[in-house]
Every structure is written in C-alpha cells, then in structure tokens.
Design a protein around this motif. Structure first.
Motif, PDB file in Angstrom:
ATOM      1  N   GLU A 168      49.486  39.692  33.214  1.00  0.00           N
ATOM      2  CA  GLU A 168      49.449  40.697  34.435  1.00  0.00           C
ATOM      3  C   GLU A 168      48.226  41.453  34.934  1.00  0.00           C
ATOM      4  O   GLU A 168      48.393  41.845  35.955  1.00  0.00           O
ATOM      5  CB  GLU A 168      50.455  41.729  33.839  1.00  0.00           C
ATOM      6  CG  GLU A 168      51.965  41.130  33.719  1.00  0.00           C
ATOM      7  CD  GLU A 168      53.111  42.446  33.304  1.00  0.00           C
ATOM      8  OE1 GLU A 168      52.849  43.407  33.728  1.00  0.00           O
ATOM      9  OE2 GLU A 168      53.995  41.746  32.604  1.00  0.00           O
ATOM     10  N   TYR A 169      47.173  41.646  34.098  1.00  0.00           N
ATOM     11  CA  TYR A 169      45.998  42.274  34.407  1.00  0.00           C
ATOM     12  C   TYR A 169      44.807  41.486  34.341  1.00  0.00           C
ATOM     13  O   TYR A 169      43.972  41.171  35.276  1.00  0.00           O
ATOM     14  CB  TYR A 169      46.076  43.696  33.442  1.00  0.00           C
ATOM     15  CG  TYR A 169      46.961  44.425  33.879  1.00  0.00           C
ATOM     16  CD1 TYR A 169      46.820  45.566  35.091  1.00  0.00           C
ATOM     17  CD2 TYR A 169      48.222  44.559  33.024  1.00  0.00           C
ATOM     18  CE1 TYR A 169      48.014  46.412  35.433  1.00  0.00           C
ATOM     19  CE2 TYR A 169      49.246  45.491  33.454  1.00  0.00           C
ATOM     20  CZ  TYR A 169      49.173  46.579  34.583  1.00  0.00           C
ATOM     21  OH  TYR A 169      49.961  47.417  34.832  1.00  0.00           O
ATOM     22  N   ASP A 171      44.109  38.327  33.619  1.00  0.00           N
ATOM     23  CA  ASP A 171      44.000  37.152  34.463  1.00  0.00           C
ATOM     24  C   ASP A 171      44.166  37.398  35.919  1.00  0.00           C
ATOM     25  O   ASP A 171      43.613  36.279  36.717  1.00  0.00           O
ATOM     26  CB  ASP A 171      45.465  36.150  34.273  1.00  0.00           C
ATOM     27  CG  ASP A 171      45.159  35.747  32.611  1.00  0.00           C
ATOM     28  OD1 ASP A 171      44.244  35.533  32.207  1.00  0.00           O
ATOM     29  OD2 ASP A 171      46.157  35.035  32.325  1.00  0.00           O
ATOM     30  N   ARG A 172      44.651  38.523  36.513  1.00  0.00           N
ATOM     31  CA  ARG A 172      44.470  38.784  37.844  1.00  0.00           C
ATOM     32  C   ARG A 172      43.336  39.782  38.204  1.00  0.00           C
ATOM     33  O   ARG A 172      43.242  40.641  39.139  1.00  0.00           O
ATOM     34  CB  ARG A 172      45.701  39.397  38.113  1.00  0.00           C
ATOM     35  CG  ARG A 172      46.980  38.458  38.155  1.00  0.00           C
ATOM     36  CD  ARG A 172      48.305  39.358  38.177  1.00  0.00           C
ATOM     37  NE  ARG A 172      48.200  39.831  39.422  1.00  0.00           N
ATOM     38  CZ  ARG A 172      49.100  40.700  40.061  1.00  0.00           C
ATOM     39  NH1 ARG A 172      49.803  41.329  39.142  1.00  0.00           N
ATOM     40  NH2 ARG A 172      49.255  41.218  41.240  1.00  0.00           N
ATOM     41  N   ARG A 174      40.187  39.802  39.210  1.00  0.00           N
ATOM     42  CA  ARG A 174      39.608  39.656  40.773  1.00  0.00           C
ATOM     43  C   ARG A 174      40.444  40.271  41.420  1.00  0.00           C
ATOM     44  O   ARG A 174      40.079  41.062  42.518  1.00  0.00           O
ATOM     45  CB  ARG A 174      39.207  38.284  40.832  1.00  0.00           C
ATOM     46  CG  ARG A 174      38.387  38.052  42.107  1.00  0.00           C
ATOM     47  CD  ARG A 174      37.706  36.800  42.471  1.00  0.00           C
ATOM     48  NE  ARG A 174      36.518  36.703  41.548  1.00  0.00           N
ATOM     49  CZ  ARG A 174      35.550  35.459  41.451  1.00  0.00           C
ATOM     50  NH1 ARG A 174      35.898  34.488  42.275  1.00  0.00           N
ATOM     51  NH2 ARG A 174      34.853  35.373  40.538  1.00  0.00           N
ATOM     52  N   GLU A 175      41.881  39.945  41.664  1.00  0.00           N
ATOM     53  CA  GLU A 175      42.583  40.253  42.675  1.00  0.00           C
ATOM     54  C   GLU A 175      42.774  41.586  42.614  1.00  0.00           C
ATOM     55  O   GLU A 175      43.140  42.191  43.571  1.00  0.00           O
ATOM     56  CB  GLU A 175      43.987  39.392  42.187  1.00  0.00           C
ATOM     57  CG  GLU A 175      45.192  39.766  43.272  1.00  0.00           C
ATOM     58  CD  GLU A 175      46.599  39.308  42.640  1.00  0.00           C
ATOM     59  OE1 GLU A 175      47.764  39.897  43.153  1.00  0.00           O
ATOM     60  OE2 GLU A 175      46.548  38.356  41.802  1.00  0.00           O
ATOM     61  N   LEU A 176      43.011  42.259  41.449  1.00  0.00           N
ATOM     62  CA  LEU A 176      43.263  43.843  41.412  1.00  0.00           C
ATOM     63  C   LEU A 176      41.999  44.651  41.219  1.00  0.00           C
ATOM     64  O   LEU A 176      42.123  45.718  41.089  1.00  0.00           O
ATOM     65  CB  LEU A 176      44.035  44.029  40.040  1.00  0.00           C
ATOM     66  CG  LEU A 176      45.399  43.066  39.716  1.00  0.00           C
ATOM     67  CD1 LEU A 176      46.180  43.331  38.429  1.00  0.00           C
ATOM     68  CD2 LEU A 176      46.552  43.523  40.702  1.00  0.00           C
TER      69      LEU A 176
END
Length: 430
Positions: A168-169, A171-172, A174-176
């Motif tokens: 949830e954090y 792996d994401r 760049r997105e977050l």
C-alpha cells in the motif's frame, strides 16, 4: 540546530538530506544505520522544521520498545554526542522533551491503538518498526497530519512482499510522493568487519535475505532450512555444565511435549545447547487422555530418571526453569500445587523465537540427542503457511509443531542463561 554528520556514512547523510516528503521511510537490514540516520533527521525536524502548533508523536509497539529502540540510543552521548543533552525522557513517561518540544509517546500494539491519537492534530511523527503496527493506526496517523509541513519518519526491517506496508505504501512510493531509503548490512561502514561476518553467519534463508540483504521476501518452505539431521543429531552427549530449562508445549487432545535443554562443551572446546531428552504423551497413540495431575507426576518422574550427563552415573536433573506454554493455565496451576521448581510462562513471541532457534542452528550451536525422535522429525518438516504468506503474514503451519514449539519456549525464554556462553550470537537492534 544541525546534527553532527561526521560519524555517518554518505548513504545515511543522503537519506537525511532527501527525506523532505510528507512520508519518509527507512527500510533494510539490521545494524545498517537506518535508525541512527532517521533519528538524526527527526532531531533536525523537531528543532527546525516542525509546525509550532499541533502535537508531535513518537510511536512504537509499546513504550518499552520506544525506550529501548529510540531513547536509550538518543540519550547516549557515545552515539549522539552533544545532541543527547537535548533529549529528556524518563522511562514509563507518556511524553519526552526533545529540542525544547514536548513529544508524546504512543504504544500501538493492537487495532484499537488508533484511539490514542484520535482528535489530535499531528505536527509530525517518528514511527519505529512500522511493519509491526496495525495498518489502521498508520491510516489514522497520516489523516491527523493536516498541518502544512507535517512529516512522518518511519523505520522497519523488511517483511514479506505481500505485507500491507509494502503493497500500500512502498510499492506506490512514486505515486504517493513517498521518500523510501533502503539499506543493507554492508551499508554501515562503522561496523567492525569481524562483527559483520559473524552476524552474517548467524542467519540463513529467510532471515539472511531480510535482515542482512534488506529484501522483502516471502516466508516459504521449511522454517529451519539450515537444519540437518546428519550434522546436528548426536549419539553421545558431552558433559553438561548446566541444565537450564525444559520447554513444555501443553496438549490434551494433542500431544504434550517437553524438551530438556542444557549447555555443554564438546571435546573441541565448542560450547553448544543440547536438547538432551524429550518426554511426550500423545493421547492418539497411547489411546488415553491424562489429567493435569498425571501429566505433572509423569513430568517429575521423567526428570528424576534422566541421566545427569555431568560425568557421574547418577540420574535426576533439576533445570533452572520449566518454561510452560503460556496458554496452559490449568496445567501451570497443577505444577504450582505440586511445588514443581522453576516454573515460568514461556515467551511466545513466535517469530522472535523462531529466529533465535534458527540463529543457533545456522551457527551450529544447537545439537539434538538421537533419542528426541519427535523433535528431530518436526525440525525437518516444520514449514511456513503458504496461505498466511499470501495475506502478508509470517506464520508457520500448525501441523506437527508440538516439539518445535517446546524447543522454542525453552530456548527463547532463557536467553540470559545461555547467550554469554555460546559465542557471538546477537539479535542486534535495527
């Protein structure tokens, strides 16, 4: 105030300079320097950057772990130099003073922990061992960081690739907009090379991948992958200097298993832990279920008949502790009524205990007498639960685990009795 950067590595320094996002995570191997650099960054943030309104938090599983993992090093001048003078904390207190700011401490060891910060406006937070916290706590904490410039700084050792923090954090990231810094054991140049080689030898398989290389790998296959009956099973015992424990896994419809553990030194001068004897009652095999009183009587008889292995021909041993399955309340009461010596509830932190036993096996500091047949069989077959792994959890299968649980209880609960004698085994802090 700017932390003294003289004693830290370029990678640690870079993580401090780059940790300017709303969420900043340091993950990787034990003793890799992530805690030192992240705490230096936290001191810098509290002193110079944190919003003046709102609440500052330091979070861990419990206040004890917060004190041990964070404040003991923070208040040590040998580690943080003159900065330690600006950290004031009394163990057990609900808050500390850091760089002149009041910082509240929060233990978050269950799903209801989020209530402890509900209603607060968070100006910033330092979170120790993020993977061990309930996911709803982190959600609540981040939701409370509404002030402009509020930041979170978190550390953890890796877990499985399906763990919620990874999925949830991380792996994401760049997105977050998350800043994520990874470390291996070799990234800490301040460590003694001999120590580094020693700690590498202590770990194998899953633990080596996670705690040395800093990888997020799944728990799969055999739990004790370094175990070899050919290498670790013995026909004869050396002189036993001290019988330090019996680990006991309790069962009524399932087997009751007890493992006698001692410390001995072989003819080559190597000191090891020896599983010298095993007592088991399996009601399915015996076709009879015994009462707690009968189990207590049989346990005592078994110990009275066990050879001392101290150079004499006498029988009868009296271990320092009998570490009983903590769920076996009724049996513990029976043993107390029978005045059995050295009773102690076993430490049942499963993964920590597995790691302790695994380290002993990897370092060839555990041997098992050939008479302990159920234990030998279970050590060879004890496996990780694939279904739990898919959910991001590390759990061994609850099949044929009574002897290995007893072994874990007896070893992990009594570490202070055997660690000083076994050699350079360590569960170093992150």
């Amino acid at each position: 105030m700017t932390p003294d950067l003289a004693a830290i590595s370029p990678k640690q320094h870079l993580s401090m300079v780059k940790s300017t996002a709303r969420i900043n995570l340091w993950t990787g191997a034990i003793r890799s320097g992530k805690t030192i650099s992240s705490l230096l960054r936290w001191l810098q943030y509290v002193a110079n950057e944190a919003p003046q309104s709102g609440v500052l938090f330091m979070v861990g599983q419990t206040k004890d772990t917060i004190n041990r993992n964070l404040f003991e090093p923070l208040q040590d001048p040998a580690i943080y130099g003159p900065l330690s003078r600006f950290v004031h904390y009394v163990p057990g207190s609900d808050f500390a003073w850091i760089m002149g700011r009041k910082v509240f401490l929060v233990g978050a060891n269950d799903v209801k922990a989020f209530r402890r910060i509900r209603g607060s406006t968070c100006a910033g937070a330092y979170v120790d061992e993020v993977t061990l916290l309930p996911p709803n706590f982190l959600t609540e904490l981040l939701g409370r960081m509404s002030l402009k410039g509020a930041k979170m700084f978190g550390t953890t050792n890796p877990d499985g690739p399906a763990h919620w923090l990874k999925v949830e954090y991380i792996d994401r990231a760049r997105e977050l907009g998350i800043r994520h810094f990874t470390f291996t054991l070799d990234d800490n140049p301040s460590l003694d090379p001999e120590y580094v080689e020693s700690i590498k030898r202590e770990h194998s398989g899953l633990w080596y991948q996670r705690l040395i290389l800093g990888k997020w790998v799944a728990a799969e296959g055999i739990v004790y992958d370094a175990w070899s009956p050919e290498a670790h099973v013995v026909r004869t015992m050396p002189r036993i200097d001290r019988w330090f424990s019996v680990g006991l896994d309790y069962g009524t419809t399932n087997p009751l298993d007890a493992i006698l553990l001692g410390r001995g030194t072989d003819e080559h001068g190597v000191t090891r832990i020896y599983a010298g004897s095993e007592w088991r009652h399996d009601p399915k095999v015996a076709k009879i279920r015994l009462t707690d009183a009968q189990h207590s009587s049989n346990l005592q008889e078994w110990l009275q008949q066990t050879p001392r292995e101290d150079g004499s021909t006498e029988r009868g041993v009296r271990p320092d502790f009998i570490c009983v399955d903590p769920s076996a309340a009724s049996f513990m009461e029976q043993l107390m009524a029978d005045r059995v010596h050295g009773l102690a509830p076993a430490d049942n932190h499963v993964l920590d205990g597995i790691r302790t036993v695994s380290s002993l096996i990897a370092m060839d500091r555990l041997r098992v007498h050939e008479s302990c047949k159920p234990l030998i069989s279970e050590l060879s077959s004890y496996s990780w639960d694939d279904k739990a792994t898919e959910k991001g959890e590390d759990k061994p299968m609850k099949v044929a685990d009574h002897a290995v649980d007893a072994l874990r209880y007896g070893i992990h609960t009594t570490q202070t009795l055997w660690r000083p004698h076994i050699g350079r085994l360590t569960h170093a802090a992150a």
